[in-house]
Design an enzyme around this catalytic site. Structure first.
Site, PDB file in Angstrom:
ATOM      1  N   GLU A 113       0.919  -1.206   0.053  1.00 50.85           N
ATOM      2  CA  GLU A 113      -0.081  -0.166  -0.040  1.00 50.85           C
ATOM      3  C   GLU A 113       0.962   1.378  -0.086  1.00 50.85           C
ATOM      4  O   GLU A 113       1.798   1.703   0.852  1.00 50.85           O
ATOM      5  CB  GLU A 113      -0.796  -0.025   1.162  1.00 50.85           C
ATOM      6  CG  GLU A 113      -2.043   1.198   1.292  1.00 50.85           C
ATOM      7  CD  GLU A 113      -3.159   1.193   1.955  1.00 50.85           C
ATOM      8  OE1 GLU A 113      -3.151  -0.027   2.789  1.00 50.85           O
ATOM      9  OE2 GLU A 113      -3.570   2.199   2.217  1.00 50.85           O
ATOM     10  N   LYS A 135      -8.237  -0.351  10.911  1.00 50.16           N
ATOM     11  CA  LYS A 135      -7.351  -0.907   9.684  1.00 50.16           C
ATOM     12  C   LYS A 135      -6.195   0.214   9.424  1.00 50.16           C
ATOM     13  O   LYS A 135      -5.191  -0.541   9.378  1.00 50.16           O
ATOM     14  CB  LYS A 135      -8.553  -0.786   8.620  1.00 50.16           C
ATOM     15  CG  LYS A 135      -7.911  -1.241   7.248  1.00 50.16           C
ATOM     16  CD  LYS A 135      -6.934  -0.497   6.384  1.00 50.16           C
ATOM     17  CE  LYS A 135      -6.656  -1.173   5.340  1.00 50.16           C
ATOM     18  NZ  LYS A 135      -5.516  -0.513   4.278  1.00 50.16           N
ATOM     19  N   ASP A 183       3.361 -13.671  12.456  1.00 46.04           N
ATOM     20  CA  ASP A 183       2.033 -14.017  11.852  1.00 46.04           C
ATOM     21  C   ASP A 183       1.111 -12.844  12.136  1.00 46.04           C
ATOM     22  O   ASP A 183       0.716 -12.627  13.278  1.00 46.04           O
ATOM     23  CB  ASP A 183       1.514 -15.480  12.878  1.00 46.04           C
ATOM     24  CG  ASP A 183       0.234 -15.850  12.566  1.00 46.04           C
ATOM     25  OD1 ASP A 183      -0.668 -15.081  11.743  1.00 46.04           O
ATOM     26  OD2 ASP A 183      -0.175 -16.947  12.869  1.00 46.04           O
ATOM     27  N   HIS A 210      -1.934  10.410  -0.986  1.00 48.78           N
ATOM     28  CA  HIS A 210      -2.126   9.005  -1.612  1.00 48.78           C
ATOM     29  C   HIS A 210      -2.153   9.138  -3.201  1.00 48.78           C
ATOM     30  O   HIS A 210      -1.539   8.063  -3.587  1.00 48.78           O
ATOM     31  CB  HIS A 210      -3.659   8.467  -1.324  1.00 48.78           C
ATOM     32  CG  HIS A 210      -3.816   7.320  -0.386  1.00 48.78           C
ATOM     33  ND1 HIS A 210      -2.951   6.215  -0.406  1.00 48.78           N
ATOM     34  CD2 HIS A 210      -4.367   7.392   1.131  1.00 48.78           C
ATOM     35  CE1 HIS A 210      -3.522   5.504   0.605  1.00 48.78           C
ATOM     36  NE2 HIS A 210      -3.992   6.257   1.469  1.00 48.78           N
TER      37      HIS A 210
HETATM   38  P1  NAD Z   1       7.929 -22.585  17.747  1.00 49.79           P
HETATM   39  O1  NAD Z   1       7.279 -23.750  17.939  1.00 49.79           O
HETATM   40  O2  NAD Z   1       8.451 -22.632  16.229  1.00 49.79           O
HETATM   41  O3  NAD Z   1       8.887 -22.037  18.709  1.00 49.79           O
HETATM   42  C1  NAD Z   1       8.733 -21.821  19.926  1.00 49.79           C
HETATM   43  C2  NAD Z   1       9.570 -22.605  20.880  1.00 49.79           C
HETATM   44  O4  NAD Z   1      10.857 -22.366  20.706  1.00 49.79           O
HETATM   45  C3  NAD Z   1       9.100 -22.798  22.287  1.00 49.79           C
HETATM   46  O5  NAD Z   1       8.260 -23.732  22.460  1.00 49.79           O
HETATM   47  C4  NAD Z   1      10.496 -23.072  22.853  1.00 49.79           C
HETATM   48  O6  NAD Z   1      10.690 -24.395  22.927  1.00 49.79           O
HETATM   49  C5  NAD Z   1      11.673 -22.694  21.958  1.00 49.79           C
HETATM   50  N1  NAD Z   1      12.358 -21.623  22.117  1.00 49.79           N
HETATM   51  C6  NAD Z   1      13.644 -21.264  22.225  1.00 49.79           C
HETATM   52  N2  NAD Z   1      14.077 -20.220  22.598  1.00 49.79           N
HETATM   53  C7  NAD Z   1      13.073 -19.457  23.071  1.00 49.79           C
HETATM   54  C8  NAD Z   1      12.761 -18.312  23.760  1.00 49.79           C
HETATM   55  N3  NAD Z   1      13.852 -17.447  24.172  1.00 49.79           N
HETATM   56  N4  NAD Z   1      11.529 -17.933  24.322  1.00 49.79           N
HETATM   57  C9  NAD Z   1      10.815 -18.945  23.820  1.00 49.79           C
HETATM   58  N5  NAD Z   1      10.592 -20.068  23.545  1.00 49.79           N
HETATM   59  C10 NAD Z   1      11.875 -20.442  22.927  1.00 49.79           C
HETATM   60  O7  NAD Z   1       6.636 -21.429  17.285  1.00 49.79           O
HETATM   61  P2  NAD Z   1       5.633 -20.720  18.343  1.00 49.79           P
HETATM   62  O8  NAD Z   1       5.917 -19.207  18.702  1.00 49.79           O
HETATM   63  O9  NAD Z   1       5.195 -21.826  19.419  1.00 49.79           O
HETATM   64  O10 NAD Z   1       4.348 -20.685  17.264  1.00 49.79           O
HETATM   65  C11 NAD Z   1       4.322 -19.710  16.255  1.00 49.79           C
HETATM   66  C12 NAD Z   1       4.091 -20.368  14.908  1.00 49.79           C
HETATM   67  O11 NAD Z   1       2.539 -20.886  15.396  1.00 49.79           O
HETATM   68  C13 NAD Z   1       3.478 -19.298  13.789  1.00 49.79           C
HETATM   69  O12 NAD Z   1       4.144 -19.715  12.763  1.00 49.79           O
HETATM   70  C14 NAD Z   1       1.808 -19.269  13.876  1.00 49.79           C
HETATM   71  O13 NAD Z   1       1.790 -18.769  12.366  1.00 49.79           O
HETATM   72  C15 NAD Z   1       1.676 -20.635  14.240  1.00 49.79           C
HETATM   73  N6  NAD Z   1       0.246 -20.985  14.641  1.00 49.79           N
HETATM   74  C16 NAD Z   1      -0.541 -19.927  14.743  1.00 49.79           C
HETATM   75  C17 NAD Z   1      -1.827 -20.263  15.223  1.00 49.79           C
HETATM   76  C18 NAD Z   1      -2.473 -19.269  15.775  1.00 49.79           C
HETATM   77  O14 NAD Z   1      -2.250 -18.015  15.946  1.00 49.79           O
HETATM   78  N7  NAD Z   1      -3.950 -19.352  16.173  1.00 49.79           N
HETATM   79  C19 NAD Z   1      -2.278 -21.591  15.287  1.00 49.79           C
HETATM   80  C20 NAD Z   1      -1.228 -22.563  14.959  1.00 49.79           C
HETATM   81  C21 NAD Z   1      -0.074 -22.392  14.387  1.00 49.79           C
END
Ligand code: NAD
Length: 422
Positions: free
Chosen positions: A83, A261, A277, A375
């Site tokens: 945009e 928005k 995300d 714009h």
């Molecule tokens: P992930 O599982 O890839 O990473 C998280 C993991 O990293 C933690 O569980 C931990 O084991 C590890 N870790 C290492 N260093 C860390 C630190 N400093 N702090 C915290 N954890 C650390 O990712 P996530 O963040 O659990 O999930 C994000 C993904 O899930 C995104 O891609 C999202 O799109 C997707 N997702 C979103 C939804 C939703 O929003 N409704 C649903 C399903 C999946």
């Protein structure tokens, strides 16, 4: 014969073979195929590991907004967006806020909510008590799933249970409160919810269906505030116009949707650039705006005793520095380096400030000259490109259309024809 979209084994093919099928299906030219094959800084093998059925990548412009000062620290903000005006507007607003001492931000602990839905229970209140009484055991089971998160001081910290009325009767909804530290946390929380579900089912005698994170992250909030000196924004009447715009959005969901928005224009662009995300944050923001039943604005603008403009905004901010695509996407990694944030909390606070800046720029333009003038020059360039302008022609065609206040493809084509005759 009609074309079929059922392509057996498509997902198992390498991207090049998938692309050949799509080329035949859609009649793509060799040039179009080459454009899809040119994946630039996101190698096709990597893209193929990130999502399914990959045939190429989709590039978007990435720019950097300047002038941001947040809690005394300077930031450059990487933004990816299609945009026009978003990046310029953020930079412009950040400069006005800078004159008032910059943004001041804060945030809560990075706690996400995981939901476990229990149905077909005889007595919901008894089931609720059974779950609450077993809190220590449930939290332990949840934490056993993620020793890494625990090692960083995160993990499942608490739980709660609510009985809700639905058209299929009462349900027990268990909420797991998980400190996700520097992760967005969806995978971490979903894993925990799935792990504790059989135990909760056994405890309550009910049937568990859904086990998933809630994007309405009311326990993970970021807040930004700013003061804009009236001289920096164009005087008392501009300040008043913005305050009137603010109360309009607070009172009217039709306006609030557009107001919010505009806020998300900035936030989503940073999320995209950093591989976060953006749907999760969008969903959380809009649900938060409707938390008190009537959908309303996320920000609030008032006048202080000096006659200066005061802005504030609070919203859920489930962002991560690790996890998802943040570490895998090479450009997202660079964007994070430009941003220079050290924790997910700091990142969330920067995003809140960007959203407030974006909102300020939009309200200033809307309550004054309108947004179309700003714009138009960028929009005109897009129209010029659509009409076939190349190189220096783009600016020449755009400028003329803006000066004539006639920004349309047919006019762009006429101007191009004239230029080509010369
Ligand atoms: P992930 O599982 O890839 O990473 C998280 C993991 O990293 C933690 O569980 C931990 O084991 C590890 N870790 C290492 N260093 C860390 C630190 N400093 N702090 C915290 N954890 C650390 O990712 P996530 O963040 O659990 O999930 C994000 C993904 O899930 C995104 O891609 C999202 O799109 C997707 N997702 C979103 C939804 C939703 O929003 N409704 C649903 C399903 C999946």
């Amino acid at each position: 014969m009609a074309k079929s979209s059922v392509i057996s084994g498509f997902y198992k093919l390498p991207p090049k073979e998938r692309l050949a099928i799509i080329r035949d299906f859609a009649g793509l030219t060799e040039d179009e195929v080459r454009l899809l094959e040119n994946t630039g800084s996101l190698p096709i093998d990597l893209a193929d590991h990130m999502v399914e059925n990959v045939i190429g990548v989709f590039p978007e412009p990435m720019g950097v907004a300047g002038n941001f000062q947040i809690n005394g620290k300077d930031y450059l903000i990487p933004m990816a967006t299609e945009e026009p005006s978003v990046i310029a507007a953020a930079s412009y607003a950040a400069k006005m806020v800078r004159d008032g001492g910059g943004f001041h931000t804060s945030s809560t602990a990075p706690v996400m909510i995981g939901q476990i839905q229990v149905v077909k229970i005889k007595d919901a209140e008894t089931a609720k008590k059974q779950v609450l009484d077993a809190k220590v055991d449930i939290l332990k089971k949840a934490n056993d799933q993620d020793p890494v998160l625990n090692s960083f001081g995160g993990g499942a910290k608490d739980l709660d249970a609510r009985v809700i009325e639905t058209s299929l009767g009462e349900m027990l909804i268990v909420h797991l409160y998980v400190d996700c530290r520097d992760a967005m946390g969806a995978n971490a929380v979903n894993t925990m919810c799935e792990a504790v579900a059989p135990f909760i089912s056994q405890l309550t005698g009910g049937q568990v269906y859904l086990r998933i994170i809630s994007n309405l992250a009311v326990k993970r909030l970021a807040k930004a505030q700013c003061i804009v000196p009236k001289e920096a924004i164009g005087g008392q009447s501009v300040v008043e116009g913005i305050v009137y715009a603010s109360v309009f959005a607070a009172a009217d969901p039709y306006r609030a949707a557009t107001h919010n928005k505009g806020i998300m224009n900035g936030i989503a662009a940073v999320l995209l650039a950093t591989g976060n995300d953006h749907r999760a944050i969008e969903a959380g923001a809009h649900a938060y705006a409707a938390l008190n039943k009537a959908y309303t604005s996320l920000s609030n603008w008032t006048i202080n005793s000096n006659g200066d403009l005061v802005g504030e905004m609070e919203l859920p901010m489930a962002v991560g520095l690790i996890g998802g695509a943040v570490k895998t996407h090479p450009i997202a990694r660079i964007a994070m380096k430009i941003l220079g944030v050290k924790s997910a909390n700091e990142f969330g606070e920067v995003l809140a400030a960007v959203g407030l800046a974006q909102n300020l720029a939009a309200l200033r333009a809307l309550s004054g000259e309108g947004i179309q003038r700003g714009h138009m020059s960028l929009h005109a360039r897009n129209i010029a490109i659509t009409a076939g302008a190349k190189g220096e022609q783009i600016e020449a065609v755009a400028e003329l259309m803006v000066s004539e206040r006639l920004v349309r493809v047919d006019r762009a084509k006429e101007i191009l024809e004239e230029l080509n005759k010369k």
